[in-house]
Design a protein around this motif. Sequence first.
Motif, mmCIF file in Angstrom:
data_model
loop_
_atom_site.group_PDB
_atom_site.id
_atom_site.type_symbol
_atom_site.label_atom_id
_atom_site.label_comp_id
_atom_site.label_asym_id
_atom_site.label_seq_id
_atom_site.Cartn_x
_atom_site.Cartn_y
_atom_site.Cartn_z
ATOM 1 N N TYR A 72 44.999 0.589 -17.353
ATOM 2 C CA TYR A 72 44.182 0.125 -16.072
ATOM 3 C C TYR A 72 43.398 -1.142 -16.429
ATOM 4 O O TYR A 72 43.308 -1.749 -15.470
ATOM 5 C CB TYR A 72 43.459 1.479 -15.775
ATOM 6 N N HIS B 244 47.732 3.990 -23.530
ATOM 7 C CA HIS B 244 48.079 5.088 -22.405
ATOM 8 C C HIS B 244 47.615 4.228 -21.179
ATOM 9 O O HIS B 244 47.227 3.122 -21.235
ATOM 10 C CB HIS B 244 47.370 6.408 -22.621
ATOM 11 N N GLY C 106 45.292 4.805 -19.236
ATOM 12 C CA GLY C 106 43.822 4.293 -19.160
ATOM 13 C C GLY C 106 43.431 2.883 -19.652
ATOM 14 O O GLY C 106 42.890 2.130 -19.151
ATOM 15 N N LEU D 198 35.372 -2.962 -18.539
ATOM 16 C CA LEU D 198 35.216 -1.762 -19.302
ATOM 17 C C LEU D 198 35.373 -0.556 -18.249
ATOM 18 O O LEU D 198 34.780 -0.747 -17.258
ATOM 19 C CB LEU D 198 33.962 -1.665 -20.189
ATOM 20 N N ALA D 199 35.208 0.770 -18.914
ATOM 21 C CA ALA D 199 35.025 1.922 -18.025
ATOM 22 C C ALA D 199 33.563 2.483 -18.243
ATOM 23 O O ALA D 199 33.121 1.836 -19.337
ATOM 24 C CB ALA D 199 36.011 2.828 -18.463
ATOM 25 N N ASP E 273 40.353 -2.496 -31.990
ATOM 26 C CA ASP E 273 39.223 -2.057 -32.650
ATOM 27 C C ASP E 273 39.586 -1.241 -33.886
ATOM 28 O O ASP E 273 40.100 -0.096 -33.599
ATOM 29 C CB ASP E 273 38.405 -1.233 -31.586
ATOM 30 N N TRP F 105 30.493 0.164 -34.013
ATOM 31 C CA TRP F 105 30.273 -0.513 -32.801
ATOM 32 C C TRP F 105 29.532 -2.041 -32.796
ATOM 33 O O TRP F 105 29.490 -2.909 -31.842
ATOM 34 C CB TRP F 105 29.194 0.353 -31.926
ATOM 35 N N HIS G 226 27.866 -1.844 -23.724
ATOM 36 C CA HIS G 226 27.961 -3.512 -23.265
ATOM 37 C C HIS G 226 26.895 -3.802 -22.451
ATOM 38 O O HIS G 226 26.282 -5.118 -22.170
ATOM 39 C CB HIS G 226 29.431 -3.464 -22.344
ATOM 40 N N ASN H 65 33.115 -8.928 -31.516
ATOM 41 C CA ASN H 65 34.695 -9.552 -31.235
ATOM 42 C C ASN H 65 34.608 -10.713 -30.061
ATOM 43 O O ASN H 65 35.433 -11.661 -30.064
ATOM 44 C CB ASN H 65 35.749 -8.550 -30.907
HETATM 45 O O1 ME8 Z 1 35.660 2.550 -26.294
HETATM 46 N N1 ME8 Z 1 40.382 5.604 -17.046
HETATM 47 O O2 ME8 Z 1 37.994 2.090 -27.218
HETATM 48 P P1 ME8 Z 1 38.636 3.108 -26.517
HETATM 49 C C1 ME8 Z 1 40.088 4.278 -17.067
HETATM 50 N N2 ME8 Z 1 36.897 0.599 -29.163
HETATM 51 N N3 ME8 Z 1 39.982 3.640 -18.216
HETATM 52 C C2 ME8 Z 1 40.117 4.137 -19.418
HETATM 53 C C3 ME8 Z 1 40.693 5.496 -19.541
HETATM 54 C C4 ME8 Z 1 40.787 6.306 -18.476
HETATM 55 N N4 ME8 Z 1 41.041 7.590 -18.244
HETATM 56 N N5 ME8 Z 1 40.620 5.681 -20.703
HETATM 57 C C5 ME8 Z 1 40.355 4.604 -21.578
HETATM 58 C C6 ME8 Z 1 36.520 1.984 -27.233
HETATM 59 N N6 ME8 Z 1 40.010 3.650 -20.704
HETATM 60 C C7 ME8 Z 1 35.904 1.128 -28.314
HETATM 61 C C8 ME8 Z 1 35.498 -0.237 -27.211
HETATM 62 S S1 ME8 Z 1 34.737 -2.808 -27.177
HETATM 63 C C9 ME8 Z 1 33.828 -3.850 -28.161
HETATM 64 C C10 ME8 Z 1 34.911 -1.361 -28.260
HETATM 65 C C11 ME8 Z 1 39.909 2.208 -20.900
HETATM 66 O O3 ME8 Z 1 40.075 3.047 -27.257
HETATM 67 C C12 ME8 Z 1 38.508 1.715 -20.454
HETATM 68 O O4 ME8 Z 1 38.738 0.415 -20.361
HETATM 69 O O5 ME8 Z 1 38.144 4.538 -26.307
HETATM 70 C C13 ME8 Z 1 37.547 2.193 -21.727
HETATM 71 O O6 ME8 Z 1 36.285 1.719 -21.575
HETATM 72 C C14 ME8 Z 1 38.544 2.025 -22.854
HETATM 73 O O7 ME8 Z 1 39.750 2.157 -22.541
HETATM 74 C C15 ME8 Z 1 38.054 2.805 -24.020
HETATM 75 O O8 ME8 Z 1 38.740 2.423 -25.105
#
Ligand code: ME8
Length: 508
Positions: free
Chosen positions: A24, A19, A21, A256-257, A50, A225, A264, A231
């Motif tokens: 972004y 999506h 997010g 990352l967010a 992941d 995690w 992290h 990775n």
């Molecule tokens: O957390 N606004 O994966 P995830 C901004 N697999 N960024 C956003 C967002 C939003 N509303 N929604 C998602 C995970 N993101 C783990 C990560 S890393 C070793 C493992 C982005 O699929 C943003 O980068 O839930 C957020 O940190 C990430 O998607 C979370 O993705």
Amino acid sequence: MSDSFYVTTPIYYVNDAPHIGHAYTTVHADVLARWRRLHGDDVLFLTGTDEHGLKIQRAAEERGVSPQEWADTTSARFRDAWTLLDISNDDFIRTTEDRHRVSVQAFLQEVYDNGYIALDTYEGLYCVACEAYYTDDDLVDGLCPIHRRPVETVTEENYFFQLSRFEQPLLDYYAAHPEAVQPDGKRNEVLGFIKQGLRDFSMSRTSITWGIPLPWDPNHVTYVWYDALINYATAVGFGADPAEFARRWPVQYHLLAKDILRFHAVYWPAMLMAAGLPLPEHVFAHGYLLVGGEKMSKTSLNNIAPADLVPEFGSDGFRYHFVTDLHFGQDGDFSYEGMVARYNADLANNFGNLASRVLNMAMSYCDGRVPDARADGPLRAQAAVAFETMEAAFPALDFSGAFGAVWQLIRDANAYIEDSAPWKTHKAGDAAATAAVLGDCLETLRIVALLASPLIPRAATELWRRLGLDGTPEQARLPESAQWGSVPTAGNPLEKGAALFPRLEPTL
Ligand code: ME8
């Protein structure tokens, strides 16, 4: 050999479709990677998926397929989304790949041998959506503080990673490297969290099988995690290619967010310390996108896919909006209406008009060729300012500041055309004055195409071609090519072409 520049996005869970997010973060990482490639860096831009853990196992069960089948299907959707958005990742990692298992097992063995992992019994409150344990104090009204869903009581004999031993080393490290976590406010949150005291956490599971077995006790699989964070090391050859790992590690930027900053900026650095490895140079946590505006107000952000917007805005329009609309770092609203307005103002009007006006006039006043003349007017200095502003903004990941400078140059050029009115000098028969002004404008367009190319690669490449320039902007090198007059262009054939960004009417 050129400098290695390694940048990553999170690897996204395959329980969810891509999506805006996810896009972004990925688009920003792409822009940064492209910017460093222009500088001649040897860039490695990594993204991926992941695929282990209870969340994925359950998502697959609900659909009556195996976790691997489910992961294959969704991982492919992420790849497709990134192709649609012209994402230039050099690698795409999946945690179910063999190379990752090899790397995780080598990493775990190292940490185990160094004495930072031990067996213990654990009972805790687990949120499956987070794939994380909480204490009673963490819960809000008895529910997971993030997902507001019930947590499950889980008792397991697990291996524990001794995070508590890294409390002081992490504080010392961040005191010595304040740039390691950005922006500043986020670093303070991390420091506050560490100072509250770090607890050991369980890094293995016996309750599920969908994961990577521990090398010394295959009855346990690695906590998702712990597996996922590695990775970033797998992709640069940890446990497989020591020379490549030495060349690439440490990473320059993890993007990352804020939702996963703790993983992290606390867990991952502690894991690296435990393995005796250097820490990431920068962990940058940007803000959260929310949904605002009329049209999308009833849609959750997770239901807006890049493919919903690209047909209307193009991949350049999509990229432009998400990179320039919000200040990277802060939360902000996505609104469809705002996206249309900004597209029309900045891309259709400012950028598109400059390109079409200058090309149109040069076609009719200069015989369709770049004139061999320059006025040495104000644009030369303004182009230098734009480039210098970008050079200063990028290391701080101030994307809107960086590209704001390019759009300032575009506005300057539009104003210069108004002031110098080449249609008047042309009418008066002053070919030299007309050619001189248009020569300046064409040189400005070349620099605009170059500097904007990491953000809007399609339009920049097309403009480059219409300017009669060789190759593509990606093949140019900074800082040389950003210099005024650095490329001989006189006599290049020009092409008018259709509007680079046709105006949009909002479809409400
Ligand atoms: O957390 N606004 O994966 P995830 C901004 N697999 N960024 C956003 C967002 C939003 N509303 N929604 C998602 C995970 N993101 C783990 C990560 S890393 C070793 C493992 C982005 O699929 C943003 O980068 O839930 C957020 O940190 C990430 O998607 C979370 O993705």
